[in-house]
Scaffold this motif. Structure first.
Motif, short mmCIF file in Angstrom:
data_model
loop_
_atom_site.label_atom_id
_atom_site.label_comp_id
_atom_site.label_asym_id
_atom_site.label_seq_id
_atom_site.Cartn_x
_atom_site.Cartn_y
_atom_site.Cartn_z
N ALA A 1 26.83 7.01 -20.15
CA ALA A 1 27.64 8.20 -19.89
C ALA A 1 29.10 7.95 -20.25
O ALA A 1 29.77 8.81 -20.85
CB ALA A 1 27.51 8.60 -18.42
N VAL A 2 29.60 6.76 -19.90
CA VAL A 2 30.99 6.41 -20.24
C VAL A 2 31.18 6.43 -21.75
O VAL A 2 32.17 6.98 -22.28
CB VAL A 2 31.33 5.03 -19.65
CG1 VAL A 2 32.65 4.52 -20.22
CG2 VAL A 2 31.40 5.10 -18.13
N PHE B 1 35.63 2.33 -20.71
CA PHE B 1 36.07 3.62 -21.25
C PHE B 1 37.28 3.41 -22.17
O PHE B 1 37.32 3.96 -23.28
CB PHE B 1 36.44 4.56 -20.09
CG PHE B 1 36.62 5.99 -20.48
CD1 PHE B 1 37.70 6.39 -21.24
CD2 PHE B 1 35.69 6.95 -20.09
CE1 PHE B 1 37.87 7.71 -21.60
CE2 PHE B 1 35.85 8.28 -20.45
CZ PHE B 1 36.94 8.66 -21.20
N ARG B 2 38.23 2.63 -21.71
CA ARG B 2 39.45 2.38 -22.51
C ARG B 2 39.10 1.69 -23.83
O ARG B 2 39.63 2.04 -24.89
CB ARG B 2 40.44 1.54 -21.71
CG ARG B 2 41.02 2.26 -20.49
CD ARG B 2 41.80 1.29 -19.60
NE ARG B 2 42.94 0.73 -20.30
CZ ARG B 2 44.18 1.23 -20.25
NH1 ARG B 2 44.41 2.30 -19.50
NH2 ARG B 2 45.16 0.68 -20.91
N LEU B 3 38.19 0.69 -23.77
CA LEU B 3 37.80 -0.03 -24.99
C LEU B 3 37.10 0.89 -25.98
O LEU B 3 37.37 0.86 -27.19
CB LEU B 3 36.88 -1.21 -24.63
CG LEU B 3 37.54 -2.38 -23.92
CD1 LEU B 3 36.49 -3.36 -23.41
CD2 LEU B 3 38.50 -3.10 -24.88
N THR C 1 41.24 6.83 -30.25
CA THR C 1 41.92 7.71 -29.28
C THR C 1 42.24 6.90 -28.02
O THR C 1 41.62 7.10 -26.97
CB THR C 1 41.04 8.91 -28.93
OG1 THR C 1 39.75 8.44 -28.50
CG2 THR C 1 40.86 9.83 -30.12
N PRO C 2 43.17 5.97 -28.09
CA PRO C 2 43.45 5.11 -26.94
C PRO C 2 43.97 5.89 -25.74
O PRO C 2 44.65 6.92 -25.88
CB PRO C 2 44.53 4.15 -27.47
CG PRO C 2 45.14 4.85 -28.63
CD PRO C 2 44.06 5.68 -29.24
N VAL C 3 43.59 5.40 -24.56
CA VAL C 3 44.07 5.98 -23.31
C VAL C 3 45.28 5.17 -22.87
O VAL C 3 45.17 3.98 -22.59
CB VAL C 3 42.97 5.93 -22.23
CG1 VAL C 3 43.50 6.41 -20.90
CG2 VAL C 3 41.77 6.75 -22.67
N SER C 4 46.44 5.82 -22.82
CA SER C 4 47.65 5.05 -22.55
C SER C 4 48.49 5.59 -21.40
O SER C 4 49.07 4.82 -20.62
CB SER C 4 48.52 4.99 -23.81
OG SER C 4 48.77 6.29 -24.29
#
Length: 651
Positions: A176-177, A143-145, A152-155
């Motif tokens: 789904a991810v 998901f993060r990649l 839209t990075p998850v930080s």
């Protein structure tokens, strides 16, 4: 497992990652360098009609034989150490079972890796159930990649926790991810969780049928669909009609209209790409199978399936007409490439037209059969021609063209008598219909059958008669050029070498001026042969190399096999023994790839024999056999590349 088992099947729900796992496994096998690998996409096939042909295409077998297709394929693979990947077998389980059983029985070094939502049921099959990613670790990392790749990075810690909750609810299903990560351009992770979470947590009574991980994919696809703009949803449904990656211009032509104007298509494509509904492939767009299934469902729901199939078929019929019209021009090689890359969509268009408008189907296959026959789809061309001729009531030039094309498929399979009868019938029909183009094409086919049966004088008489009755310049039509080419071959076969060389050079010059490659390469073939007859080995080598360059540009495996034989003879005549034997070995592989022993006009046979003896004399028996084995065991495309693009010394 691929080193221990003969048949391995990856099973699991749509969207779990079976195809990506198979792709990675095949890539590792290739990188190990111990065996080959071939990939056959089966999801575009509506039924098993083209199953064997699709696998043959995947393993580079351009079947020109008259045997049963599966028997010929088994013969081709019998001694090869290959990993064959059959991707998306679930809608063809029974025919795939028959195919795999036959191939693994006949081909002891073959390994099959299949992906399917259920096992094939093959004896000795090793089934691997592909599960989702571990939700707490790998799914979160994926998901993060994906989010970072979408910009839209998850930080933040809070978002990371929300992602972990989402991945758990999604059962770690990769598709789904990806789809949820693709939505982050328009909403935060928290918003995505709030919107999607209740759908994933609904009770079993109100949820779609199937195990939780199946529901997770379907629910996520449905949620992604709802979040698309109306134009994006409509384009999603309409693009489900395509079987191959497709460029934006084609999408615009086929899918625009009504509430989706042409100037909105680019924006809708960009939106679907950002949301991971579409993936970019080179300059085109591709939709994953599971996502396409959803789009096809909505296309049926909005009542546009028939209309889109009609528009899809009309577009690819237009493509075939344009390719035929440009055959003598500078775009010829590019058209061969486009027809090759659109092969699955052209088959889909033919399937639709055969069921709905067979009189149009006969036109389409009549246009496609000649390029298909040269470039690896001979058996498919013949099968579609048989069906179209049986179903269509069309008469006139369109039917004559299809009958002529059927004759081409017959002559390339060595059925000279049958091809000759078809050619004579086409000539008579074309004469009655005052169809000059049909008369010239029929004369070419008749001339070709005479040439291959060792009757050059009859071949020349046939084409000269047709040319005298046709108006126009030497390059007025494809038929004019084809007949002139037969005349060059016939003059060479009759031993009238000065005239043959002069006409070949004139014809070649016209082809060069127009950027045409198919005819040009065969004039080079004749000029190389004439040069060998006249003991001009260096000129023969130059023309043989030029022929191979042309055939490589259009993907003509039959022509490449002929050219390699001729190049080998020319190199031997020059004293380049090692390179000559390399060409002979690669030529043998190409000949086996079309399913029959060496062919060509009869005058080539003594040339082969003479210069094979020369090459053996240059290297000695042991050296010749070693060099031949080395070439035969090498990748023939790599040998061809080295001969054409590598050093051209005389060693």
């Amino acid at each position: 497992m691929l080193y221990e088992e003969r048949v391995v099947t990856l099973t699991g729900a749509g969207g779990v990652g079976k195809s990506r796992l198979a792709l990675e496994a095949a890539d590792r096998v290739l990188r190990a360098g111990e065996r080959g690998a071939a990939w056959a996409d089966l999801w575009p096939l509506r039924d098993d009609r083209l199953l064997v042909a699709s696998v043959a295409d995947a393993v580079d077998f351009a079947d020109h034989t008259t045997h049963q297709a599966l028997d010929s394929l088994a013969d081709w693979l019998a001694d090869r150490d290959v990993l064959l990947v059959l991707d998306s077998c679930e809608h063809l389980v029974v025919p795939c079972r028959r195919l795999v059983t036959r191939l693994t029985t006949a081909c002891p070094r073959l390994t099959v890796l299949s992906t399917s939502r259920e096992p094939l049921g093959v004896p000795g099959e090793h089934v691997v159930a592909v599960g989702p990613l571990p939700p707490a670790t790998d799914a979160v990392e994926m998901f993060r990649l994906r989010a970072a790749a979408a910009g839209t990075p998850v930080s933040s810690p809070a978002d990371t926790v929300a992602v972990a909750r989402l991945c758990a609810r999604l059962e770690g299903m990769p598709l789904a991810v990806e789809l949820i990560a693709g939505q982050l351009a328009h909403r935060t992770v928290e918003e995505a969780e709030l919107e999607l979470g209740p759908r994933l947590d609904i009770t079993a009574e109100g949820s779609p049928p199937g195990p939780p991980r199946h529901r997770a994919v379907r629910t996520t696809i449905g949620w992604s669909h709802e979040l698309c703009a109306p134009a994006e949803r409509l384009l999603w449904a309409r693009m489900s009609v395509f079987r191959e990656p497709v460029d934006a211009d084609t999408v615009r032509v086929v899918c625009a209209g009504g509430p989706l104007p042409a100037d909105e298509v680019g924006r809708a494509l960009a939106g679907l790409s950002r949301k991971s509904v579409l993936s970019r492939v080179d300059a085109g767009y591709r939709m994953l199978d599971t996502v396409r299934e959803y789009g096809r469902m909505w296309l049926d729901e909005v009542g546009e399936s028939r209309e889109l199939a009609d528009r899809h078929a009309a577009h690819f019929l237009g493509m075939a007409r344009d390719a035929d019209r440009d055959w003598l021009g500078g775009r010829q090689a590019a058209w061969y490439g486009r027809l090759g890359s659109a092969h699955a969509d052209l088959c889909a268009a033919l399937d639709h037209l055969l069921s709905e408008r067979p009189d149009t189907a006969i036109e389409l296959i009549g246009l496609l059969a000649f390029p298909w026959s040269c470039c690896g789809h001979l058996r498919e061309a013949a099968a579609y021609l048989d069906d179209a001729l049986a179903l269509s009531t069309a008469s006139g030039p369109v039917r004559t063209r299809a009958l002529w094309a059927l004759g081409i498929t017959r002559v390339l399979r060595g059925e000279h008598e049958h091809a000759g009868r078809l050619a004579a019938f086409c000539r008579d029909r074309a004469d009655l219909q005052d169809d000059t183009g049909g008369t010239l094409r029929a004369a070419y086919l008749l001339g070709l059958t005479h040439l291959l049966r060792g009757r050059p004088a009859e071949a020349r008489s046939e084409v000269e008669t047709a040319l005298r009755g046709a108006d126009g310049t030497a390059f007025a039509s494809a038929g004019h050029v084809l007949c002139r080419l037969v005349r060059v071959f016939a003059l060479t076969g009759e031993g009238v070498l000065d005239e043959a060389r002069r006409e070949a050079e004139e014809l070649r010059g016209g082809c060069v001026a127009r950027g045409e490659w198919w005819t040009r390469s065969y004039t080079d073939y004749q000029l190389a042969l004439i040069a060998l007859f006249e003991d001009r080995a260096q000129d023969a080598t130059a023309h043989a190399l030029s022929m191979l360059d042309g055939k490589r540009r259009i993907g003509d495996s039959f022509g490449i096999a002929l050219g390699l034989d001729l190049l080998a003879s020319a190199l031997a005549a020059q004293g380049a023994g090692e390179r000559a034997v390399a060409a002979y070995g690669a030529g043998e592989t190409y000949w086996s790839a079309v399913g029959h022993p060496q062919r060509g006009t009869p005058e080539l046979g003594p040339v082969r024999e003479r210069y094979e003896y020369t090459a053996r004399s240059l290297l000695g028996d042991d050296g010749y056999e070693r060099a031949l084995r080395r070439s035969a065991l090498s990748d023939p495309e790599a040998v061809l590349h080295h001969l054409l693009d590598g050093p051209r010394g005389s060693s």
